[in-house]
Enzyme design. Structure first.
Site, short mmCIF file in Angstrom:
data_model
loop_
_atom_site.label_atom_id
_atom_site.label_comp_id
_atom_site.label_asym_id
_atom_site.label_seq_id
_atom_site.Cartn_x
_atom_site.Cartn_y
_atom_site.Cartn_z
CG ASP A 93 -1.53 7.69 0.98
OD1 ASP A 93 -0.47 8.25 0.71
OD2 ASP A 93 -2.57 7.86 0.32
CG ASP B 134 -1.76 1.22 1.37
OD1 ASP B 134 -2.26 1.70 0.33
OD2 ASP B 134 -1.95 1.70 2.50
#
Length: 416
Positions: A15, A13
């Site tokens: 953020d 991922d």
């Protein structure tokens, strides 16, 4: 020239995993709300740290967050736009959310290149995976491509990006996390079975997306997500970051899978009891030490906040940030009341850890009749300080404090 023939995949991922950006996102949303003059019942729309922590663990993606806020949180009460020249009636709700997202992305891109930094160990692990012949590497982010590219370009770098096997942004899928679509698409593009894929996430929303796709998931939680029950939601392992309990290596992740085991990073992951204030006497020595390290790290933020709170923007800074209107006329830091409230919260965290360590030691002593060298009571003592002028030992518990410290030093982002 050797060509990769991947049998496994490591998917990051963005953020909260590659870079600690959630606070930057929150500030950018608030900047957009302020720029549009959004008000409900005459009050400025503003997302606090506490609220945004809950929001990001509930909804994935920027537009879904705003739609959720204005339908669920406010119970269907949409804001009034007071921005001069904006035709709210003709725009409609969909257009308003689109315009807010565009402004938020504009503000976010302005600050991310200066304030964002890679989380510990993430680039080293990515590099190792890129070099491995049997592991595909990718990034799967719920963020829009415009905001996402600014982060990965500045933090990951073009050279690494060119070597990745798959990159998917929120614009590439019709359903946001926690829907597993983004990870299903990644597995399809890589031509790999989901069970051969390991995802690194930081939130419940991301974890649910990974597990929904049938993949393994390692959670590197943040201050905003540390209290979540990741193991209860099916996480295969969790750590504060990729170096906190010991360096997370490719072998620690994929070695067990190659041997038919489901146990990821077994020797260095957090115990099922978890880490943090809430785990009380069940905290392991590694858990407590990691927590104390975060506590001590907070002093820089508190000191910087007190020093910077009354310093206005310089002419040079105003010129540098151009038409970044929401922040041009703001003072640099937080108020005394905010700083004092933060310090009170910090001290409460320290006291809770100290109590947990004593409770753990007493429980162990009662069980075996002696406090061993491994018992929490034998760890370095936590200093109990009540004077707000002596914060050289005790600080905050938030891993994002270094980021907030940097934001304060930049003197354009309000600490709200």
């Amino acid at each position: 020239l050797q060509t990769k023939v991947p049998e496994y995949a490591l998917l990051f991922d963005c953020d909260g995993v590659i870079v600690e950006t959630e606070e930057l996102h929150r500030l950018a949303y608030n900047g957009a709300f302020e720029d549009f003059g959004l008000q409900i019942d005459g009050k400025q729309v503003e997302w606090t740290v506490e609220y945004y922590d809950k929001l990001q663990n509930t909804v994935g993606g920027g537009k879904p967050k705003m739609n959720y806020h204005f339908t669920e949180t406010t119970k269907g009460v949409w804001p009034v736009v007071t921005k001069e020249g904006y035709n709210e009636k003709n725009a409609g709700r969909v257009k308003l959310v689109d315009d807010l997202q565009d402004k938020k992305t504009e503000i976010y891109k302005r600050i991310v290149s200066e304030a964002a930094e890679a989380r510990p160990g993430v680039l080293a692990l990515m590099d190792a995976a890129i070099e491995a012949d049997d592991i595909a590497v990718g990034i799967c982010s719920a963020s829009t491509r415009a905001g996402f590219e600014k982060v990965v370009d500045s933090i990951v770098g073009k050279e690494r990006l060119d070597k990745l096997d798959v990159i998917i942004a929120g614009d590439d899928v019709t359903a946001k996390k926690p829907d597993p679509m983004i990870y299903n698409l990644a597995a399809k593009r890589l031509g790999l079975d989901a069970q051969k894929c390991v995802v690194i996430e930081d939130s419940l929303v991301g974890l649910r997306a990974a597990k929904g796709a049938g993949m393994k998931c390692l959670v590197t939680y943040t201050a905003s997500t540390a209290a979540e029950d990741f193991y209860g939601e099916g996480a295969d392992a969790k750590v504060p970051d990729l170096t906190a309990n010991g360096v997370v290596t490719l072998d620690a992740i994929f070695g067990p899978l190659k041997k038919g085991s489901d146990e990821l990073i077994e020797t260095i992951r957090d115990s099922s009891a978890g880490a943090g204030v809430g785990s009380s006497a069940s905290m392991s020595k590694a858990d407590v030490d990691a927590y104390i390290a975060k506590v001590k790290a907070g002093v820089d933020f508190v000191a910087k906040a007190r020093e910077a709170r009354n310093k206005p923007l310089t002419k040079e800074q105003i010129a540098a940030y151009g038409d970044f209107a929401p922040y041009n006329d703001r003072s640099a830091g937080i108020s005394k009341e905010e700083a004092d409230a933060y310090i009170a919260k910090v001290k409460a965290g320290v006291d809770a850890v100290a109590a947990a360590r004593v409770a753990a030691a007493e429980e162990q002593a009662a069980t075996i009749g002696v406090v061993s060298d491994a018992a929490p009571k034998e760890m370095p003592a936590v200093k109990d300080t009540t004077e707000d002028v002596d914060w050289g030992v005790i600080g905050g518990t938030d891993p994002m404090l270094a980021l907030r410290k940097k934001l304060l030093s930049m003197k354009y982002a309000p600490m709200r």
